[in-house]
Design a protein around this motif. Structure first.
Motif, PDB file in Angstrom:
ATOM      1  N   GLY A  64       0.630  73.790  22.061  1.00  0.00           N
ATOM      2  CA  GLY A  64       1.025  72.411  22.353  1.00  0.00           C
ATOM      3  C   GLY A  64       1.205  72.108  23.824  1.00  0.00           C
ATOM      4  O   GLY A  64       1.450  70.950  24.190  1.00  0.00           O
ATOM      5  N   LYS A  65       1.076  73.111  24.686  1.00  0.00           N
ATOM      6  CA  LYS A  65       1.160  72.914  26.130  1.00  0.00           C
ATOM      7  C   LYS A  65      -0.259  72.865  26.707  1.00  0.00           C
ATOM      8  O   LYS A  65      -1.069  73.763  26.449  1.00  0.00           O
ATOM      9  N   LEU A  66      -0.541  71.827  27.488  1.00  0.00           N
ATOM     10  CA  LEU A  66      -1.870  71.667  28.060  1.00  0.00           C
ATOM     11  C   LEU A  66      -1.904  72.278  29.461  1.00  0.00           C
ATOM     12  O   LEU A  66      -1.181  71.835  30.355  1.00  0.00           O
TER      13      LEU A  66
ATOM     14  N   ASN B 283      -1.025  64.300  33.220  1.00  0.00           N
ATOM     15  CA  ASN B 283      -0.797  64.439  31.781  1.00  0.00           C
ATOM     16  C   ASN B 283      -0.696  65.894  31.328  1.00  0.00           C
ATOM     17  O   ASN B 283      -0.460  66.152  30.145  1.00  0.00           O
TER      18      ASN B 283
ATOM     19  N   ASP C  44      -8.580  57.426  17.758  1.00  0.00           N
ATOM     20  CA  ASP C  44      -7.128  57.589  17.757  1.00  0.00           C
ATOM     21  C   ASP C  44      -6.497  56.823  16.599  1.00  0.00           C
ATOM     22  O   ASP C  44      -5.574  57.320  15.938  1.00  0.00           O
TER      23      ASP C  44
ATOM     24  N   GLY D 259      -4.656  69.332  17.014  1.00  0.00           N
ATOM     25  CA  GLY D 259      -4.582  70.705  17.499  1.00  0.00           C
ATOM     26  C   GLY D 259      -5.882  71.202  18.096  1.00  0.00           C
ATOM     27  O   GLY D 259      -6.241  72.380  17.927  1.00  0.00           O
TER      28      GLY D 259
ATOM     29  N   ASN E  94      -5.233  74.342  25.238  1.00  0.00           N
ATOM     30  CA  ASN E  94      -4.051  73.925  24.488  1.00  0.00           C
ATOM     31  C   ASN E  94      -3.360  75.179  23.977  1.00  0.00           C
ATOM     32  O   ASN E  94      -3.821  75.815  23.034  1.00  0.00           O
TER      33      ASN E  94
ATOM     34  N   LEU F  18      -5.851  62.268  24.441  1.00  0.00           N
ATOM     35  CA  LEU F  18      -4.822  63.313  24.405  1.00  0.00           C
ATOM     36  C   LEU F  18      -3.956  63.208  23.154  1.00  0.00           C
ATOM     37  O   LEU F  18      -3.455  64.220  22.647  1.00  0.00           O
ATOM     38  N   ASP F  19      -3.793  61.996  22.612  1.00  0.00           N
ATOM     39  CA  ASP F  19      -3.096  61.833  21.337  1.00  0.00           C
ATOM     40  C   ASP F  19      -3.858  62.541  20.219  1.00  0.00           C
ATOM     41  O   ASP F  19      -3.255  63.202  19.353  1.00  0.00           O
TER      42      ASP F  19
ATOM     43  N   ASP G 266      -3.494  66.324  20.522  1.00  0.00           N
ATOM     44  CA  ASP G 266      -2.177  66.758  20.046  1.00  0.00           C
ATOM     45  C   ASP G 266      -2.088  66.710  18.525  1.00  0.00           C
ATOM     46  O   ASP G 266      -1.612  67.657  17.887  1.00  0.00           O
TER      47      ASP G 266
ATOM     48  N   ASP H 148       0.723  69.937  31.393  1.00  0.00           N
ATOM     49  CA  ASP H 148       2.012  70.626  31.513  1.00  0.00           C
ATOM     50  C   ASP H 148       2.032  71.614  32.679  1.00  0.00           C
ATOM     51  O   ASP H 148       3.099  71.874  33.258  1.00  0.00           O
TER      52      ASP H 148
END
Length: 374
Positions: A311-313, A289, A152, A272, A308, A265-266, A269, A291
């Motif tokens: 951008g929505k998990l 965490n 990260d 991608g 993904n 998760l960072d 995101d 969506d």
């Protein structure tokens, strides 16, 4: 535009040239020659001029992961000749010869830094790139990635430095850092280093040229998140399936401890990542965490697959399908049968859901009885 740079480490100039010509025919877009791997430096660099891609001359010091043990003046004399022969030149951060680097123009100078033990804080990653960039045409920084937090920090540091618009390459070394090589373009890297072939790597986690060319500039990146994952055969299965189906993708293993899920998760995101499978200990704890959950995952309260989508998990559960097909394939009718389930984790929830839906009477046992009862 990120270019694939093949790192060539051979014991003599003739061998290095032969490998270089071969890799160019296979799509290498630039070449790094690790001259520190040669016991005797070549006197004549003229033959290298006929190569049709950009070339980098490197004499990496031992403390930066190389094999060079000669003195400063001998190193300068060789790099000067390399610049005269049209090579770009790689110098280690903090090396005394950086003070003379401007003399090598018009050759480009790369200032590189390799941390072979760890990844520092995000702020220090950025500072390292800034310091390398100050005297260079391109900054290069490579850090050993031991944990998801390390990964990260490499990704975040690269993203922030990329806003400077300076030319740079950042690498997470090791298996956990492989995604930084596959998605080097997402980080804004100038180069993505590759080996000339399997077993010819010059750094941990380096992929071979054929794999990098297969993946291309926009690969489908997926993987398995959890701990432990070393035993998993999922990468072998999925990568074979990708090739058989002609999908330019790769399936990686991401060791992620219980307290590292946010960092993972960072990374997803920022880079991608298109999706991932979830194993212990995250099948249940990842849910807050996400969506959205599909109906099966919502009913069971456990997730084993996340996609993904813009951008929505989205959390899904395919364990139930796997269990059902196993019983069907073996012709087992469980209606009215008694079933004992060992364990009370996310996979157990899926098994229990299937058994109950088919009319079985289910008992659960677990090392922690409170969890089994819940």
């Amino acid at each position: 535009m990120t270019r694939i740079c093949v790192a060539i480490s051979e014991v003599d100039a003739a061998s290095a040239l032969a490998v270089a010509k071969d890799t160019i025919t296979r799509g290498a877009e630039s070449l790094e020659f690790r001259f520190d791997a040669m016991p005797v430096l070549p006197d004549d660099l003229t033959p290298f001029k006929e190569l049709t891609v950009r070339r980098i001359a490197t004499l990496r010091e031992k403390d930066q992961g190389g094999a060079w043990e000669g003195n400063i003046e001998k190193k300068w004399e060789f790099l000067w000749r390399a610049a005269e022969a049209g090579f770009d030149v790689d110098l280690e951060f903090g090396h005394p010869l950086i003070a003379r680097a401007h003399i090598l123009k018009p050759s480009r100078v790369i200032i590189s830094y390799h941390d072979l033990k760890k990844t520092p804080s995000t702020s220090r990653v950025i500072e390292t790139l800034v310091e390398c960039s100050a005297r260079a045409d391109m900054a290069k920084a490579a850090f050993t990635v031991r944990t998801m937090k390390d990964l990260d920090q490499v990704v975040e540091g690269g993203m922030w430095f990329g806003l400077s618009r300076e030319r740079f390459t950042i690498i997470g070394m090791g298996e956990l850092g492989t995604v930084t090589r596959v998605l080097a373009h997402k980080l804004g890297c100038t180069l993505a280093y590759a080996s000339s072939g399997p077993g010819r790597e010059t750094a941990p986690g380096q992929l071979d040229l054929e794999t990098m060319k297969w993946l291309g500039k926009e690969p489908l990146v997926t993987g398995l998140v959890g701990y432990p994952v070393d035993h998993s055969i999922s990468p072998s299965l999925h990568n074979a399936a990708f090739h058989a189906a002609g999908v330019r993708g790769i399936y990686l293993k991401w060791v992620t401890l219980s307290d590292e899920l946010d960092e993972f998760l960072d990374v997803v995101d920022a880079l991608g990542v298109k999706g991932f499978n979830v194993t212990i200990p995250h099948k249940e704890t990842i849910i807050p965490n996400l969506d959205r959950l599909d109906p099966v995952a919502e009913k069971i309260g456990a997730v084993n697959t996340v996609t993904n989508e813009d951008g929505k998990l989205i959390g899904r559960n395919t364990d139930v399908i796997g269990v059902e097909r196993t019983f069907e394939k073996n012709g087992v009718d469980i209606n009215g049968k008694m079933a004992l389930v060992l364990g009370a984790g996310g996979a157990s929830r899926s098994v229990c859901s299937f058994l109950a839906s088919k009319g079985a009477e289910v008992d659960i046992t677990n090392r922690t009885m409170g969890k089994a009862e819940s």
